[in-house]
Design an enzyme around this catalytic site. Sequence first.
Site, PDB file in Angstrom:
ATOM      1  N   HIS A  14       0.802  -1.221   0.087  1.00  0.00           N
ATOM      2  CA  HIS A  14       0.050   0.124  -0.095  1.00  0.00           C
ATOM      3  C   HIS A  14       0.769   1.254  -0.015  1.00  0.00           C
ATOM      4  CE1 HIS A  14      -3.346  -2.768   0.829  1.00  0.00           C
ATOM      5  NE2 HIS A  14      -3.863  -1.925  -0.083  1.00  0.00           N
ATOM      6  N   ARG A  39     -10.649   4.353  -1.336  1.00  0.00           N
ATOM      7  CA  ARG A  39      -9.990   3.444  -0.412  1.00  0.00           C
ATOM      8  C   ARG A  39     -10.577   4.288   1.141  1.00  0.00           C
ATOM      9  NH1 ARG A  39      -5.768   2.027  -4.345  1.00  0.00           N
ATOM     10  NH2 ARG A  39      -5.429  -0.103  -4.263  1.00  0.00           N
ATOM     11  N   ARG A  63     -15.467   2.227  -0.760  1.00  0.00           N
ATOM     12  CA  ARG A  63     -15.060   0.739  -0.451  1.00  0.00           C
ATOM     13  C   ARG A  63     -15.153   0.766   1.218  1.00  0.00           C
ATOM     14  NH1 ARG A  63      -9.682  -2.302  -1.602  1.00  0.00           N
ATOM     15  NH2 ARG A  63      -8.892  -0.590  -0.250  1.00  0.00           N
ATOM     16  N   GLU A 102     -11.092 -10.640  -4.585  1.00  0.00           N
ATOM     17  CA  GLU A 102      -9.803 -10.608  -4.213  1.00  0.00           C
ATOM     18  C   GLU A 102      -9.331 -11.865  -3.459  1.00  0.00           C
ATOM     19  OE1 GLU A 102      -8.995  -6.718  -2.333  1.00  0.00           O
ATOM     20  OE2 GLU A 102     -10.558  -7.096  -0.930  1.00  0.00           O
ATOM     21  N   ASN A 109      -4.481  -6.955  -6.799  1.00  0.00           N
ATOM     22  CA  ASN A 109      -3.537  -6.981  -5.877  1.00  0.00           C
ATOM     23  C   ASN A 109      -3.328  -8.022  -4.890  1.00  0.00           C
ATOM     24  OD1 ASN A 109      -2.899  -4.605  -7.123  1.00  0.00           O
ATOM     25  ND2 ASN A 109      -3.881  -3.194  -5.727  1.00  0.00           N
ATOM     26  N   ASP A 110      -4.881  -8.104  -4.147  1.00  0.00           N
ATOM     27  CA  ASP A 110      -4.782  -9.366  -3.421  1.00  0.00           C
ATOM     28  C   ASP A 110      -5.225 -10.538  -3.997  1.00  0.00           C
ATOM     29  OD1 ASP A 110      -4.399  -8.192  -0.399  1.00  0.00           O
ATOM     30  OD2 ASP A 110      -6.226  -6.991  -0.795  1.00  0.00           O
ATOM     31  N   ARG A 141       2.194  -9.507  -0.617  1.00  0.00           N
ATOM     32  CA  ARG A 141       2.514  -8.436  -1.450  1.00  0.00           C
ATOM     33  C   ARG A 141       3.507  -7.363  -1.037  1.00  0.00           C
ATOM     34  NH1 ARG A 141      -3.596  -5.500  -1.624  1.00  0.00           N
ATOM     35  NH2 ARG A 141      -2.612  -3.796  -2.319  1.00  0.00           N
ATOM     36  N   CYS A 172     -10.164  -3.058 -10.246  1.00  0.00           N
ATOM     37  CA  CYS A 172      -9.600  -1.842  -9.467  1.00  0.00           C
ATOM     38  C   CYS A 172      -8.069  -1.964  -8.755  1.00  0.00           C
ATOM     39  CB  CYS A 172     -10.449  -1.351  -8.693  1.00  0.00           C
ATOM     40  SG  CYS A 172     -10.703  -2.511  -7.011  1.00  0.00           S
TER      41      CYS A 172
HETATM   42  C1  PEP Z   1      -6.645  -5.104  -4.498  1.00  0.00           C
HETATM   43  O1  PEP Z   1      -6.600  -5.803  -3.693  1.00  0.00           O
HETATM   44  O2  PEP Z   1      -6.555  -5.147  -5.722  1.00  0.00           O
HETATM   45  C2  PEP Z   1      -7.309  -3.849  -4.253  1.00  0.00           C
HETATM   46  C3  PEP Z   1      -7.662  -2.702  -5.232  1.00  0.00           C
HETATM   47  O3  PEP Z   1      -7.412  -3.345  -2.644  1.00  0.00           O
HETATM   48  P1  PEP Z   1      -5.983  -2.860  -1.915  1.00  0.00           P
HETATM   49  O4  PEP Z   1      -4.960  -2.589  -3.139  1.00  0.00           O
HETATM   50  O5  PEP Z   1      -6.646  -1.717  -1.482  1.00  0.00           O
HETATM   51  O6  PEP Z   1      -5.786  -3.933  -1.265  1.00  0.00           O
HETATM   52 MG    MG Z   2      -7.433  -5.504  -1.639  1.00  0.00          MG
END
Ligand code: PEP
Ligand code: MG
Length: 589
Positions: A202, A309, A346, A449, A472-473, A483, A520
């Site tokens: 993040h 977020r 979210r 995710e 991402n997750d 990550r 996203c």
């Molecule tokens: C993701 O996990 O792809 C996402 C958009 O949420 P975050 O990156 O805030 O975990």
């Molecule tokens: Mg996420």
Amino acid sequence: MSIQVFGQPVSRGVAIGRAVLVASSRVDVAHYFIDPDQVEAEVGRLRDARNEVAAELIALKSEVPEEAHAELVALLDVHLMLLHDELLSDATKQWIVERHYNAEWAMSAQLEVIARQFDEMEDDYLRERKADLEQVVERLLKALTRQTAPGGHHAGSGTARDFAGEDPLILVASDIAPADMLQFKRSVFTGFVTDVGGRTSHTAIVARSMDIPAVVGAREASRIVRQDDWIIIDGDAGLLIVNPSPIVLEEYRFRQRQIELERAKLNRLRHTPSVTLDGQAVELLANIELPSDAQAAIEAGAVGVGLFRSEFLFMNRDGELPDENEQFEAYRAAVQAMGGLPVTIRTVDVGADKPLDRMSAHELRHEHTLNPALGLRAIRWSLAEPEMFGEQLRAMLRASAYGKVRILVPMVAHLAEAQQIRLALERAKAQLDAAGQPYAQVELGAMIEVPAAALMMPTLMRHFDFVSIGTNDLIQYTLAIDRADEAVAHLYDPWHPAVLQLIERAIANANEAGRGVSVCGEMAGDPAFTELLLAMGLRSFSMHPAQIASIKQRVLRADVRTLRAQIGAVLAADSPQDACALLMKARAH
Ligand code: PEP
Ligand code: MG
């Protein structure tokens, strides 16, 4: 001597500037430039703070009976000596006089210089005096915050306006927490380097949202770089160059100019509708962290917010969470700034590498919980805190009276969660009805995710109005790669066929069910994946505003019909490398 350090590329482009080393624990120290005519007053602030701390230490000394606490008295003497040491006082003044740093920044910059010298000492006793120096500086910083800064500045940042005429600056730190990173938005820094972190940590995501070059996971960077060194960040290669030679510097200055020209060209696409060559309309939305980011979303030509977020409203508040009204104001601000375009908010996604309170990555990994990414994060935390969740839902519903709001829930994995969320939403509506508070129709969406959710799409689709794929997750949980951990960053691969298959399946299932689906995660803003996602049937992408123009360029040049026929082979590839190579081949056709 010039040194190169490799890390993870976070944000494209080149930054050239002087290094500002900041200890992770001190990133909330104010960093801004003072006007040249304020130099004298700023030096005065420093002097006052020093006098104040000297008086504090002398008073402390007089309170302890020497006979009983000789050691403590000796320690206070050491602190007094350090306080008046020229290496601290004169050199700090120099940062103010020559560089126009504010006093707090000058003080922490000089602390980093001296701390480095202590680290290199052979003598154990002297090396340990570093802790004393840090305590003295801590007292000085506190004394400075008690005074009001002349410009009324707060922690973290100055504005871009303050920066004119000074050497560009690049922040170098061992680690910066995501919420701390946020305070550097619109700051004096033109680039960032951290020792730890992966590409989709993040901290990296926030750095990317600032649209300035950044490298994370550069391991030893904060040890190798010295305060005020000239450094180059190559955000495309994930490279940091310390003390570059004149030839390298010239080469990078040339690249910097090229990149600026390219950007200017791309910016002209801002108002062009995003439609593929074969006439498919594609929705390009923005990811934001704060209501004030909505401005950048509009300027970039986003047709809505695909991911707000909200957790950044909750972080670094020393345990005091934002109440319903504070949240409502924030959501309404974003909704109004988007002027009637949809805003997907979210629900809070704290946990894993986004702790509620300031905590280093190290503390998070080793002292908090064993596996924070698998712990009580995201919707799990919200359902465990029904009162907090209710307040957030009511705040979101109330904002819907001012524009189109969609509610998105992170990390859904169980059908039971969907049912609990629906119940909580109905309860929130009933409470608003009882209080006579207006709200409009809101759609409820789930983030896909976790592999379990991607595999359960047909079931989940019966309970949610839309889905947004958080790649991402999804990558983290599919490949079992933290990550945020630079040690395994080389294994975090969006091209892994297992990841691609899950994404394809989720998009297909949502399309079959007639539900909205968007991506996203960071893949949506990476031009390498645009054609592939389009071929999978995706028509909605949400990304950092700064990425919209280059994704639009890809969309305008894509022909989905021809690509669609080729993706079967990409999905069936044996390895990430093969998948990537097969897509390149398909694009060349
Ligand atoms: C993701 O996990 O792809 C996402 C958009 O949420 P975050 O990156 O805030 O975990
Ligand atoms: Mg996420």
